[in-house]
Design a protein around this motif. Structure first.
Motif, mmCIF file in Angstrom:
data_model
loop_
_atom_site.group_PDB
_atom_site.id
_atom_site.type_symbol
_atom_site.label_atom_id
_atom_site.label_comp_id
_atom_site.label_asym_id
_atom_site.label_seq_id
_atom_site.Cartn_x
_atom_site.Cartn_y
_atom_site.Cartn_z
ATOM 1 N N GLU A 52 -0.881 -8.468 -8.905
ATOM 2 C CA GLU A 52 -1.519 -7.672 -10.016
ATOM 3 C C GLU A 52 -2.766 -7.221 -9.928
ATOM 4 N N THR A 53 -3.657 -8.125 -9.369
ATOM 5 C CA THR A 53 -5.058 -7.541 -9.608
ATOM 6 C C THR A 53 -5.217 -6.748 -8.400
ATOM 7 N N ILE A 54 -4.541 -6.869 -7.387
ATOM 8 C CA ILE A 54 -4.681 -5.849 -6.030
ATOM 9 C C ILE A 54 -4.248 -4.492 -6.623
ATOM 10 N N GLU A 55 -3.095 -4.315 -7.433
ATOM 11 C CA GLU A 55 -2.655 -3.349 -8.047
ATOM 12 C C GLU A 55 -3.801 -2.553 -8.849
ATOM 13 N N LYS A 56 -4.569 -3.390 -9.491
ATOM 14 C CA LYS A 56 -5.848 -2.989 -10.168
ATOM 15 C C LYS A 56 -6.747 -2.234 -9.503
ATOM 16 N N PHE A 57 -7.051 -3.018 -8.407
ATOM 17 C CA PHE A 57 -8.062 -2.561 -7.360
ATOM 18 C C PHE A 57 -7.750 -1.057 -6.960
ATOM 19 N N VAL A 58 -6.427 -0.881 -6.690
ATOM 20 C CA VAL A 58 -5.685 0.157 -6.246
ATOM 21 C C VAL A 58 -5.950 1.480 -7.233
ATOM 22 N N ALA A 59 -5.566 0.903 -8.363
ATOM 23 C CA ALA A 59 -5.861 2.047 -9.418
ATOM 24 C C ALA A 59 -7.410 2.434 -9.713
ATOM 25 N N ASP A 60 -8.057 1.367 -9.729
ATOM 26 C CA ASP A 60 -9.580 1.439 -9.868
ATOM 27 C C ASP A 60 -10.169 2.338 -8.801
ATOM 28 N N LEU A 61 -9.599 2.135 -7.645
ATOM 29 C CA LEU A 61 -10.268 2.707 -6.268
ATOM 30 C C LEU A 61 -9.756 4.374 -6.330
ATOM 31 N N ASN A 62 -8.543 4.788 -6.804
ATOM 32 C CA ASN A 62 -7.919 5.950 -6.993
ATOM 33 C C ASN A 62 -8.774 6.720 -7.980
ATOM 34 N N HIS A 63 -9.111 6.081 -8.970
ATOM 35 C CA HIS A 63 -10.012 6.560 -9.954
ATOM 36 C C HIS A 63 -11.472 6.832 -9.481
ATOM 37 N N LEU A 64 -12.043 6.126 -8.869
ATOM 38 C CA LEU A 64 -13.201 6.267 -8.216
ATOM 39 C C LEU A 64 -13.134 7.370 -7.207
ATOM 40 N N GLN A 65 -11.987 7.543 -6.163
ATOM 41 C CA GLN A 65 -12.086 8.572 -5.461
ATOM 42 C C GLN A 65 -12.126 9.794 -5.997
ATOM 43 N N GLU A 66 -11.432 9.993 -7.378
ATOM 44 C CA GLU A 66 -11.118 11.296 -8.037
ATOM 45 C C GLU A 66 -12.427 11.446 -8.808
ATOM 46 N N ASN A 67 -13.195 10.532 -9.247
ATOM 47 C CA ASN A 67 -14.526 10.893 -9.990
ATOM 48 C C ASN A 67 -15.649 10.029 -9.289
ATOM 49 N N PRO A 68 -16.064 10.417 -8.138
ATOM 50 C CA PRO A 68 -17.061 9.689 -7.328
ATOM 51 C C PRO A 68 -18.272 9.638 -8.011
ATOM 52 N N PRO A 69 -18.970 8.455 -7.945
ATOM 53 C CA PRO A 69 -20.473 8.487 -8.596
ATOM 54 C C PRO A 69 -21.540 9.404 -7.796
ATOM 55 N N GLU A 70 -22.306 9.806 -8.678
ATOM 56 C CA GLU A 70 -23.291 10.410 -8.115
ATOM 57 C C GLU A 70 -24.131 9.797 -7.073
#
Length: 85
Positions: A52-70
């Motif tokens: 479950e936590t790994i799936e959260k990491f995947v979702a968070d990392l997809n969001h990070l890929q779509e919205n990269p930090p400056e």
């Protein structure tokens, strides 16, 4: 798209800020210099994370890929000295 089967090497190359995110989650070996091989899932399981936590990491990392930090490094800079100093 990031999946739990992405290699750590590809994750770091493809997602700005991935190293910082993983460090914040407790997978610190990526930045400490210890080689880390395999997939995101393997690295997370090695640190004791459940599916479950790994799936959260995947979702968070997809969001990070779509919205990269400056600034993926979070504004932290490492100062180095010249060998001539």
């Amino acid at each position: 798209m990031i999946t739990k089967d992405i290699t750590i090497e590809d994750l770091v190359d493809d997602v700005p800020g991935a190293v910082r995110y993983m460090m914040e989650q407790g997978i610190k070996c990526i930045a400490c210099g210890e080689p880390i091989w395999g997939t995101l899932e393997e690295a997370a399981k090695e640190k004791g994370f459940d599916d479950e936590t790994i799936e959260k990491f995947v979702a968070d990392l997809n969001h990070l890929q779509e919205n990269p930090p400056e600034d993926p490094a979070g504004g932290k800079r490492i100062e180095t000295k010249s060998m001539d100093d």
